[in-house]
Design a protein around this motif. Structure first.
Motif, PDB file in Angstrom:
ATOM      1  N   LYS A  23       0.853  -1.192   0.000  1.00 26.59           N
ATOM      2  CA  LYS A  23       0.000   0.000   0.000  1.00 26.59           C
ATOM      3  C   LYS A  23       0.894   1.250   0.000  1.00 26.59           C
ATOM      4  O   LYS A  23       2.111   1.171   0.025  1.00 26.59           O
ATOM      5  CB  LYS A  23      -0.916  -0.033   1.215  1.00 26.59           C
ATOM      6  CG  LYS A  23      -1.965  -1.148   1.135  1.00 26.59           C
ATOM      7  CD  LYS A  23      -2.961  -1.057   2.272  1.00 26.59           C
ATOM      8  CE  LYS A  23      -4.173  -1.938   2.024  1.00 26.59           C
ATOM      9  NZ  LYS A  23      -3.870  -3.366   1.953  1.00 26.59           N
ATOM     10  N   ALA A  24       0.263   2.417  -0.016  1.00 24.40           N
ATOM     11  CA  ALA A  24       0.966   3.692  -0.223  1.00 24.40           C
ATOM     12  C   ALA A  24       2.083   3.951   0.791  1.00 24.40           C
ATOM     13  O   ALA A  24       3.198   4.313   0.403  1.00 24.40           O
ATOM     14  CB  ALA A  24      -0.040   4.842  -0.191  1.00 24.40           C
ATOM     15  N   ALA A  25       1.806   3.773   2.078  1.00 15.96           N
ATOM     16  CA  ALA A  25       2.813   4.102   3.104  1.00 15.96           C
ATOM     17  C   ALA A  25       4.063   3.227   2.986  1.00 15.96           C
ATOM     18  O   ALA A  25       5.184   3.756   2.983  1.00 15.96           O
ATOM     19  CB  ALA A  25       2.204   4.009   4.502  1.00 15.96           C
ATOM     20  N   PRO A  26       3.933   1.893   2.868  1.00 15.96           N
ATOM     21  CA  PRO A  26       5.135   1.072   2.688  1.00 15.96           C
ATOM     22  C   PRO A  26       5.873   1.375   1.383  1.00 15.96           C
ATOM     23  O   PRO A  26       7.098   1.298   1.338  1.00 15.96           O
ATOM     24  CB  PRO A  26       4.594  -0.364   2.685  1.00 15.96           C
ATOM     25  CG  PRO A  26       3.286  -0.298   3.392  1.00 15.96           C
ATOM     26  CD  PRO A  26       2.733   1.052   3.064  1.00 15.96           C
ATOM     27  N   GLU A  28       6.060   4.348  -0.041  1.00 12.70           N
ATOM     28  CA  GLU A  28       6.802   5.591   0.198  1.00 12.70           C
ATOM     29  C   GLU A  28       8.067   5.310   0.992  1.00 12.70           C
ATOM     30  O   GLU A  28       9.143   5.839   0.688  1.00 12.70           O
ATOM     31  CB  GLU A  28       5.921   6.601   0.951  1.00 12.70           C
ATOM     32  CG  GLU A  28       6.602   7.942   1.157  1.00 12.70           C
ATOM     33  CD  GLU A  28       5.649   9.008   1.678  1.00 12.70           C
ATOM     34  OE1 GLU A  28       6.136   9.894   2.398  1.00 12.70           O
ATOM     35  OE2 GLU A  28       4.453   8.959   1.349  1.00 12.70           O
ATOM     36  N   ASP A  29       7.945   4.440   1.992  1.00 16.62           N
ATOM     37  CA  ASP A  29       9.093   4.072   2.814  1.00 16.62           C
ATOM     38  C   ASP A  29      10.166   3.374   1.963  1.00 16.62           C
ATOM     39  O   ASP A  29      11.360   3.671   2.066  1.00 16.62           O
ATOM     40  CB  ASP A  29       8.636   3.150   3.950  1.00 16.62           C
ATOM     41  CG  ASP A  29       9.767   2.791   4.892  1.00 16.62           C
ATOM     42  OD1 ASP A  29      10.452   3.716   5.382  1.00 16.62           O
ATOM     43  OD2 ASP A  29       9.979   1.588   5.137  1.00 16.62           O
ATOM     44  N   THR A  31      10.557   3.663  -1.284  1.00 19.11           N
ATOM     45  CA  THR A  31      11.106   4.653  -2.221  1.00 19.11           C
ATOM     46  C   THR A  31      12.208   5.465  -1.559  1.00 19.11           C
ATOM     47  O   THR A  31      13.262   5.706  -2.149  1.00 19.11           O
ATOM     48  CB  THR A  31       9.986   5.585  -2.729  1.00 19.11           C
ATOM     49  OG1 THR A  31       8.950   4.799  -3.308  1.00 19.11           O
ATOM     50  CG2 THR A  31      10.504   6.557  -3.771  1.00 19.11           C
ATOM     51  N   GLN A  32      11.966   5.883  -0.325  1.00 18.57           N
ATOM     52  CA  GLN A  32      12.972   6.658   0.414  1.00 18.57           C
ATOM     53  C   GLN A  32      14.242   5.840   0.621  1.00 18.57           C
ATOM     54  O   GLN A  32      15.354   6.343   0.445  1.00 18.57           O
ATOM     55  CB  GLN A  32      12.406   7.074   1.785  1.00 18.57           C
ATOM     56  CG  GLN A  32      11.282   8.092   1.704  1.00 18.57           C
ATOM     57  CD  GLN A  32      11.783   9.514   1.489  1.00 18.57           C
ATOM     58  OE1 GLN A  32      12.965   9.734   1.278  1.00 18.57           O
ATOM     59  NE2 GLN A  32      10.872  10.481   1.522  1.00 18.57           N
ATOM     60  N   ASP A  95       5.737  14.294  -3.832  1.00 15.55           N
ATOM     61  CA  ASP A  95       5.772  14.594  -2.400  1.00 15.55           C
ATOM     62  C   ASP A  95       7.056  14.084  -1.741  1.00 15.55           C
ATOM     63  O   ASP A  95       7.403  14.483  -0.643  1.00 15.55           O
ATOM     64  CB  ASP A  95       4.562  13.970  -1.690  1.00 15.55           C
ATOM     65  CG  ASP A  95       3.258  14.604  -2.153  1.00 15.55           C
ATOM     66  OD1 ASP A  95       3.322  15.755  -2.628  1.00 15.55           O
ATOM     67  OD2 ASP A  95       2.204  13.961  -2.048  1.00 15.55           O
ATOM     68  N   ILE A  96       7.723  13.158  -2.410  1.00 18.02           N
ATOM     69  CA  ILE A  96       8.950  12.604  -1.846  1.00 18.02           C
ATOM     70  C   ILE A  96      10.119  13.364  -2.463  1.00 18.02           C
ATOM     71  O   ILE A  96      10.462  13.172  -3.608  1.00 18.02           O
ATOM     72  CB  ILE A  96       9.057  11.098  -2.162  1.00 18.02           C
ATOM     73  CG1 ILE A  96       7.797  10.373  -1.659  1.00 18.02           C
ATOM     74  CG2 ILE A  96      10.288  10.495  -1.535  1.00 18.02           C
ATOM     75  CD1 ILE A  96       7.672   8.964  -2.171  1.00 18.02           C
TER      76      ILE A  96
END
Length: 255
Positions: A23-26, A28-29, A31-32, A95-96
């Motif tokens: 999902k979106a939050a993992p 984003e994590d 990607t970072q 956003d990242i």
């Protein structure tokens, strides 16, 4: 719900895990941490692992595989729509900050699995995987097919990394395959095979990279009586058409 499984044989334990796409939050994590945008379908919780009771293990997972993707953009396939694709991905992840940089957007990886730093370690070898033993009609005690990631390359092909593992009474074979078809540009297959003989504890790891231009493959397939579009989607059939451009053989013994 995990649809994976586990099986123990000859001192080795095989475990697979298959969960839904991240999902979106993992994402984003991830990607970072990676510094690149992950593929469209990222199965970040999926994995295939082989462990020996001595403590030795090898695991195949999406994060470590993507960490082997070129992040400099030097090996990015130069095609007309790569720039548009890159801009689209930057919008998706705007956003990242300072994460989505030029990188090999075909997600090509030379991943051979993740091993613990503890001994024994793989050493260069000349011993081939004994194909004649794998062709025997031995019962298959455990089988699984685990997808780690997939991307449609902006609707211009496919990039996919997956693991298949089968366990027989005396041996096992794991195949981790990266398959890429970039329409009108290139075909690429990168295979890592891990073969284990239970009685001796011998582990052989073979890595083979195959590659050929799209037009050349199309011409080779045209002389066959097969369905060419279907063959272009089938890595098993294509592997005999693509020449080997790189490879390594390694082995170790666990006790």
């Amino acid at each position: 719900m995990n649809e994976g499984g586990s099986h123990s044989q000859g001192g080795f334990a095989v475990t697979t895990r298959k969960l839904p796409i991240l999902k979106a939050a993992p994402i984003e994590d991830m990607t970072q941490k990676l510094g690149i945008a992950p593929p469209e379908m990222i199965f970040g919780d999926n994995m295939a692992r082989i462990e020996h009771h001595s403590g030795w293990s090898i695991e195949f997972n999406a994060f470590d595989a993507l960490d082997r993707v070129d992040k400099t953009g030097e090996s990015m396939l130069k095609v007309s729509y790569s720039k548009a694709w890159q801009q689209n991905r930057q919008k998706q992840f705007e956003d990242i900050k300072e994460v989505v940089k030029p990188f090999d957007w075909s997600y090509s990886t030379d991943y051979k699995g993740s091993t613990r730093t503890s001994a024994p370690r793989f050493q260069a070898s000349t011993k081939q995987i004994p194909l004649e033993l794998l062709k025997r009609p031995d019962p298959i005690l455990f089988f699984d097919d685990v997808v780690l990631y997939e991307d449609e390359l902006a609707d211009n092909g496919i990039a996919m990394l997956s693991c298949k593992i089968r366990v027989m009474p005396e041996r096992l074979l794991l195949l981790c395959r990266f398959f890429m078809r970039l329409d009108d540009v290139l075909f690429r297959i990168r295979d890592t095979r891990v073969y284990i003989e239970f009685k001796t504890g011998e582990v052989i790891r073979e890595y083979t990279a195959r590659e050929e231009k799209y037009d050349v493959v199309k011409q080779k397939l045209a002389v066959t009586r097969e369905d060419v579009p279907e063959m272009m989607r089938d890595a098993n059939k294509l592997q005999n058409v693509l020449p080997v451009i790189d490879g390594t053989l390694e082995s170790l013994v666990v006790k």
